[in-house]
Design an enzyme around this catalytic site. Structure first.
Site, PDB file in Angstrom:
ATOM      1  N   ASP A 157      10.684  20.842 165.965  1.00 34.54           N
ATOM      2  CA  ASP A 157       9.853  21.166 167.117  1.00 34.54           C
ATOM      3  C   ASP A 157      10.255  20.256 168.270  1.00 34.54           C
ATOM      4  OD1 ASP A 157       7.870  21.560 169.015  1.00 34.54           O
ATOM      5  OD2 ASP A 157       6.226  21.618 167.554  1.00 34.54           O
ATOM      6  N   HIS A 158      10.854  20.844 169.304  1.00 28.07           N
ATOM      7  CA  HIS A 158      11.413  20.036 170.387  1.00 28.07           C
ATOM      8  C   HIS A 158      10.342  19.431 171.302  1.00 28.07           C
ATOM      9  CE1 HIS A 158      14.857  18.391 172.070  1.00 28.07           C
ATOM     10  NE2 HIS A 158      15.299  19.372 172.836  1.00 28.07           N
ATOM     11  N   ARG A 159       9.070  19.792 171.082  1.00 25.29           N
ATOM     12  CA  ARG A 159       8.009  19.168 171.854  1.00 25.29           C
ATOM     13  C   ARG A 159       7.801  17.722 171.430  1.00 25.29           C
ATOM     14  NH1 ARG A 159       3.178  23.295 170.730  1.00 25.29           N
ATOM     15  NH2 ARG A 159       4.040  22.935 168.636  1.00 25.29           N
TER      16      ARG A 159
END
Length: 466
Positions: free
Chosen positions: A436-438
């Site tokens: 998850d690139h968040r």
């Protein structure tokens, strides 16, 4: 009173066997009317959106009625079986003593939410109104004289707030569904306003003129061939999406369009890891345990998480927070006849290699038998999916909802590889890490993937890094 000494009928409701489930499908009944049951005896198997679960009855008695046949999807909180229980003191508030009168039953079915009959300890009943599946059709007002008939046909104990479905038996409802007929639009011809099979066939047969209120053409309708489906059954098969497959599809769509996915790849020489697997199979401490490459890959990922703890987190959208987990519930994707499920090993970070091997073995065997409990599929933090068992080199896995990373393991194959300056045949595989690139940037994701690869190339690092 009834001839049975102080007997009462107790109704066992469909429990919420997971967190927030609203319905379950009855897969198999293990008892029939007239059978004697005891407290804790398994009476049926149901499939929820997460797993197949066996339901035990919470009291002793004799089975009076099975409210729904196998294959029926039932809302949580709906009575599914009635049991005659002896003893005045054991009378349940949910059902009166054996009395056939319909009026008390109808009056009973207007309780306040707090007056509901409790179900098994640890099971919850949906606090809001139960969700009805679209196939059950629109609700219509039931005339007062027909309420008792409605209660018998629907198995819900009477009308609810003056509303209910059109009066029809389950086989007639199925026929209407197959023919695409709306029961609410049919004028019933049966006793007490019950819709018959002839009514459904008549409604499905094209007519040039609308008949009068009585359906006079019903007897001739069965002779007219009615299409069972609008597609070529010899060329297509349609399978209802429900249970585990439905839940998996919804979760994957939600994850794919909520969390921004990034996937990185690395190809690694795992020859030494494969040699260690063979050595561990001969180790006395590992005798009787499941020892395979997945075991060491799981251990390598746990070590990589220990070295890079920020990877083990989740995104709290409601509170706009990153939740760092100080435990690892390691999910293992398992393909089963009911669909893909991802049970997890609780607190995997604290397990030794033999303990991890035992947990993996139990997880896999339980999943294959279809006996995984919903609790085993909740609370995962990081997942491994082994697509290599299907001969696939790698893939771009989708995150499980609420998790930050998932590692895909490709097939381990003998390939030409430069080793110590020479091209030699080596055992090679490709790893893919989606995150998850968040909350995981490229640096953190790369470090975790590189650590897993380094351990599999040189498994002795398990000793120095763990």
């Amino acid at each position: 009173m009834t001839t049975m000494t102080e007997a009462s009928v107790r109704e066992f409701k469909m429990p919420d066997v997971g967190e927030g489930l609203t319905e379950a499908e009855i897969l198999k009944w293990y008892v029939q009317p007239g059978d004697t049951v005891t407290d804790g005896q398994v009476v049926c198997e149901v499939e929820t959106a997460k797993a197949a679960v066996e339901l035990p009855i919470p009291y002793d008695g004799v089975v009076r009625e099975l409210r729904f046949p196998e294959g029926t999807t039932v809302d949580v909180g709906t009575p599914i079986i009635a049991v005659a229980v002896a003893g005045a003191g054991g009378a349940a508030p949910q059902a009166p003593a054996e009395q056939p009168a319909a009026a008390p039953a109808a009056a009973k079915d207007e309780p306040k939410p707090e007056g509901r009959q409790p179900v098994l300890v640890g099971y919850g009943v949906a606090t809001s109104s139960t969700r009805r599946r679209p196939r059950k059709g629109p609700e219509v007002t039931v005339p007062a004289p027909a309420q008792a008939v409605q209660a018998e046909l629907n198995g819900h104990g009477g009308a609810v707030a003056g509303k209910s479905r059109p009066l029809a038996k389950p086989p007639v409802r199925k026929l209407a569904k197959d023919l695409g007929v709306d029961l609410a639009a049919i004028t019933p011809s049966g006793p007490d306003g019950v819709i018959t099979r002839e009514d459904v066939h008549a409604a499905a047969t094209p007519r040039t003129a609308e008949p009068a209120a009585p359906v006079t053409a019903a007897p001739a309708a069965p002779a007219a061939p009615a299409p069972v489906a609008s597609y070529d059954t010899a060329r297509e098969t349609r399978i209802p999406v429900k249970g585990v497959r439905k839940a998996t599809a919804q979760a994957m769509v939600g994850s794919a369009f909520t969390a921004p996915h990034v996937t990185e790849f690395v190809t690694v020489d795992v020859t030494r890891t494969m040699k260690l697997v063979e050595e561990l199979k001969q180790d006395k401490e590992m005798q009787g345990l499941r020892v395979n490459p997945l075991l060491l890959i799981a251990k390598a990922l746990l070590v990589a998480i220990k070295r890079n703890p920020d990877i083990n987190a989740s995104w709290d959208e409601a509170n706009q927070e990153i939740v760092r987990k100080h435990y690892v519930n390691l999910g293992i994707a398992a393909a089963t006849p009911r669909g893909l499920i991802v049970p997890n090993i609780k607190d995997a970070q604290d397990k030794t290699l033999p303990q991890l091997a035992q947990a993996l073995g139990e997880l896999v065997s339980t999943a294959r038998e279809g006996k995984t409990f919903p609790a085993a599929m909740q609370g995962g933090t990081v997942t491994i999916t082994n697509v290599g068992v299907f001969g696939v080199d790698t893939g771009t896995p989708i995150l499980n909802p609420g998790e930050s990373a998932i590692l895909a393991v490709g097939a381990i194959k003998l390939q030409p590889w430069v080793h110590k300056g020479k091209v030699k045949p080596r055992q090679v595989t490709t790893l893919a890490l989606s995150f998850d690139h968040r909350l995981v940037d490229g640096e953190l994701g790369s470090k975790v993937l590189a650590d897993v690869a380094a351990i599999l190339e040189q498994p002795k690092r398990l000793i120095t890094w763990a």
